[in-house]
Design a protein around this motif. Structure first.
Motif, PDB file in Angstrom:
ATOM      1  N   ASN A   3     -11.484  -7.561  -2.221  1.00 33.65           N
ATOM      2  CA  ASN A   3     -12.644  -8.192  -2.837  1.00 33.65           C
ATOM      3  C   ASN A   3     -13.898  -7.329  -2.716  1.00 33.65           C
ATOM      4  O   ASN A   3     -15.022  -7.850  -2.772  1.00 33.65           O
ATOM      5  CB  ASN A   3     -12.897  -9.563  -2.207  1.00 33.65           C
ATOM      6  CG  ASN A   3     -13.179  -9.466  -0.711  1.00 33.65           C
ATOM      7  OD1 ASN A   3     -12.831  -8.474  -0.077  1.00 33.65           O
ATOM      8  ND2 ASN A   3     -13.789 -10.507  -0.160  1.00 33.65           N
ATOM      9  N   LEU A   4     -13.734  -6.036  -2.505  1.00 29.28           N
ATOM     10  CA  LEU A   4     -14.869  -5.118  -2.441  1.00 29.28           C
ATOM     11  C   LEU A   4     -15.677  -5.216  -3.728  1.00 29.28           C
ATOM     12  O   LEU A   4     -15.146  -5.066  -4.822  1.00 29.28           O
ATOM     13  CB  LEU A   4     -14.377  -3.680  -2.249  1.00 29.28           C
ATOM     14  CG  LEU A   4     -15.446  -2.589  -2.315  1.00 29.28           C
ATOM     15  CD1 LEU A   4     -16.403  -2.710  -1.138  1.00 29.28           C
ATOM     16  CD2 LEU A   4     -14.803  -1.211  -2.338  1.00 29.28           C
ATOM     17  N   SER A   5     -16.964  -5.474  -3.581  1.00 26.28           N
ATOM     18  CA  SER A   5     -17.842  -5.638  -4.739  1.00 26.28           C
ATOM     19  C   SER A   5     -18.775  -4.446  -4.860  1.00 26.28           C
ATOM     20  O   SER A   5     -19.619  -4.217  -3.971  1.00 26.28           O
ATOM     21  CB  SER A   5     -18.650  -6.937  -4.591  1.00 26.28           C
ATOM     22  OG  SER A   5     -19.637  -7.011  -5.596  1.00 26.28           O
ATOM     23  N   LEU A   6     -18.633  -3.694  -5.936  1.00 25.72           N
ATOM     24  CA  LEU A   6     -19.520  -2.563  -6.162  1.00 25.72           C
ATOM     25  C   LEU A   6     -20.942  -3.024  -6.454  1.00 25.72           C
ATOM     26  O   LEU A   6     -21.899  -2.303  -6.170  1.00 25.72           O
ATOM     27  CB  LEU A   6     -18.993  -1.697  -7.310  1.00 25.72           C
ATOM     28  CG  LEU A   6     -17.649  -0.988  -7.058  1.00 25.72           C
ATOM     29  CD1 LEU A   6     -17.278  -0.124  -8.257  1.00 25.72           C
ATOM     30  CD2 LEU A   6     -17.707  -0.139  -5.797  1.00 25.72           C
ATOM     31  N   SER A   7     -21.080  -4.227  -7.012  1.00 29.66           N
ATOM     32  CA  SER A   7     -22.432  -4.744  -7.259  1.00 29.66           C
ATOM     33  C   SER A   7     -23.149  -5.031  -5.940  1.00 29.66           C
ATOM     34  O   SER A   7     -24.366  -4.823  -5.819  1.00 29.66           O
ATOM     35  CB  SER A   7     -22.369  -6.010  -8.114  1.00 29.66           C
ATOM     36  OG  SER A   7     -21.676  -7.045  -7.447  1.00 29.66           O
ATOM     37  N   SER A   8     -22.407  -5.478  -4.929  1.00 29.57           N
ATOM     38  CA  SER A   8     -23.005  -5.699  -3.607  1.00 29.57           C
ATOM     39  C   SER A   8     -23.428  -4.371  -2.983  1.00 29.57           C
ATOM     40  O   SER A   8     -24.477  -4.285  -2.327  1.00 29.57           O
ATOM     41  CB  SER A   8     -22.014  -6.414  -2.683  1.00 29.57           C
ATOM     42  OG  SER A   8     -21.710  -7.704  -3.169  1.00 29.57           O
ATOM     43  N   VAL A   9     -22.618  -3.347  -3.196  1.00 31.53           N
ATOM     44  CA  VAL A   9     -22.977  -2.016  -2.707  1.00 31.53           C
ATOM     45  C   VAL A   9     -24.237  -1.524  -3.414  1.00 31.53           C
ATOM     46  O   VAL A   9     -25.116  -0.919  -2.792  1.00 31.53           O
ATOM     47  CB  VAL A   9     -21.817  -1.021  -2.926  1.00 31.53           C
ATOM     48  CG1 VAL A   9     -22.216   0.382  -2.494  1.00 31.53           C
ATOM     49  CG2 VAL A   9     -20.571  -1.469  -2.167  1.00 31.53           C
ATOM     50  N   ASP A  12     -27.125  -3.199  -1.786  1.00 33.34           N
ATOM     51  CA  ASP A  12     -27.425  -2.533  -0.516  1.00 33.34           C
ATOM     52  C   ASP A  12     -28.208  -1.244  -0.759  1.00 33.34           C
ATOM     53  O   ASP A  12     -29.148  -0.919  -0.015  1.00 33.34           O
ATOM     54  CB  ASP A  12     -26.134  -2.205   0.231  1.00 33.34           C
ATOM     55  CG  ASP A  12     -25.392  -3.446   0.696  1.00 33.34           C
ATOM     56  OD1 ASP A  12     -26.009  -4.527   0.742  1.00 33.34           O
ATOM     57  OD2 ASP A  12     -24.189  -3.321   1.007  1.00 33.34           O
ATOM     58  N   THR A  13     -27.796  -0.516  -1.793  1.00 31.69           N
ATOM     59  CA  THR A  13     -28.465   0.745  -2.122  1.00 31.69           C
ATOM     60  C   THR A  13     -29.920   0.506  -2.504  1.00 31.69           C
ATOM     61  O   THR A  13     -30.826   1.199  -2.026  1.00 31.69           O
ATOM     62  CB  THR A  13     -27.727   1.446  -3.279  1.00 31.69           C
ATOM     63  OG1 THR A  13     -26.367   1.700  -2.896  1.00 31.69           O
ATOM     64  CG2 THR A  13     -28.402   2.757  -3.650  1.00 31.69           C
ATOM     65  N   GLY A  14     -30.156  -0.488  -3.350  1.00 33.08           N
ATOM     66  CA  GLY A  14     -31.520  -0.812  -3.753  1.00 33.08           C
ATOM     67  C   GLY A  14     -32.379  -1.261  -2.590  1.00 33.08           C
ATOM     68  O   GLY A  14     -33.547  -0.859  -2.470  1.00 33.08           O
ATOM     69  N   ALA A  15     -31.804  -2.070  -1.714  1.00 38.24           N
ATOM     70  CA  ALA A  15     -32.553  -2.559  -0.552  1.00 38.24           C
ATOM     71  C   ALA A  15     -32.932  -1.413   0.378  1.00 38.24           C
ATOM     72  O   ALA A  15     -34.053  -1.359   0.897  1.00 38.24           O
ATOM     73  CB  ALA A  15     -31.711  -3.591   0.203  1.00 38.24           C
TER      74      ALA A  15
END
Length: 263
Positions: A3-9, A12-15
């Protein structure tokens, strides 16, 4: 981690960028940007309608690549070890260069063997299928390109892994390969998407800034300035894009690593 979500990554990158943009861009301009500027300035202008011919200028790709790797390692350490200064992170990144060079040598040899094998395989398949030279070339290019993309995706996390754990060269390759197990094609999609965006944006920047500063250079009678200013602009844009990618890959590594170790 199915369930790895690239959108969540991406989140994280934006934050991270919102918190540490100053640190990241300092490193990016000093490494990615400098490397790109060297290549932009040393690459000869092609003749009208022709491509750039290989030559001694390509030797500048070596320091540019090393600067890029140092930049990736430094940014990875800034992401993975909060509170680390740029100086500390860059020093740690430089200390990992021997491992990086050995890894690069091993992968370079493996890539050479792969090119030879796929050229042979493509030639055999083309002969069996009755393809001409053009068809054989296309077939070999497709086979080799697909293999290289898959391999690059399997090793996508190798620089953050080296940055955090400083393993031996073969352990680095095995570790990155293990972390990407079952996720290779998702990584490949992200890598391909970034590569396309990067090439399109830099191509547009070269065309736009090159035309603009050519006019400026002609107006003030300075060919050197007309060459330097667009190279500087392209290097700055490229550095920014590579910084985003470096943080993204490191955040991806962090999530995959945490899932793998169960933390």
């Amino acid at each position: 981690m199915s369930n790895l979500s690239l959108s969540s990554v991406s989140d994280d990158t934006g934050a991270f960028f919102r918190r540490e943009a100053g640190l990241v861009m300092t490193v990016a301009f000093a490494t990615f940007g400098l490397g790109l500027l060297l290549v932009e300035l040393m690459t000869p202008d092609p003749a009208a309608g022709a491509q750039v011919t290989p030559g001694n200028w390509m030797l500048w790709l070596v320091p540019a690549a090393l600067l890029g790797i140092v930049g990736q390692l430094t940014i990875s350490l800034l992401v993975l070890t909060p509170g680390t200064s740029v100086r500390e992170a860059m020093g740690a990144g430089l200390r990992r260069l021997p491992t990086v060079l050995l890894v690069t040598l091993i992968l370079g040899i493996a890539a050479g063997v792969a090119v030879a094998l796929f050229t042979l395989l493509g030639g055999v398949l083309a002969a069996v299928a009755g393809l001409g030279i053009g068809g054989a070339t296309i077939l070999i290019t497709i086979l080799l390109g697909g293999f290289m993309l898959w391999t690059a995706s399997r090793l996508l996390l190798i620089w953050p892994l080296i940055a955090e754990r400083a393993p031996r060269p073969l352990d680095s390759i095995r570790g990155a390969w293990r972390l990407s197990r079952g996720r290779a094609w998702r990584f490949a999609a992200a890598l391909l998407a970034f590569t396309l965006v990067y090439l399109v944006v830099l191509g547009a920047a070269r065309l736009g800034f090159g035309s603009l500063f050519l006019i400026v250079g002609q107006a003030i009678g300075s060919e050197a300035l007309a060459r330097f200013l667009p190279a500087l602009a392209v290097a700055a844009i490229g550095a920014g894009l590579q910084a985003v990618w470096a943080v993204f890959v490191t955040q991806l590594y962090r999530r995959v690593s945490e899932a793998t170790t169960g933390t």
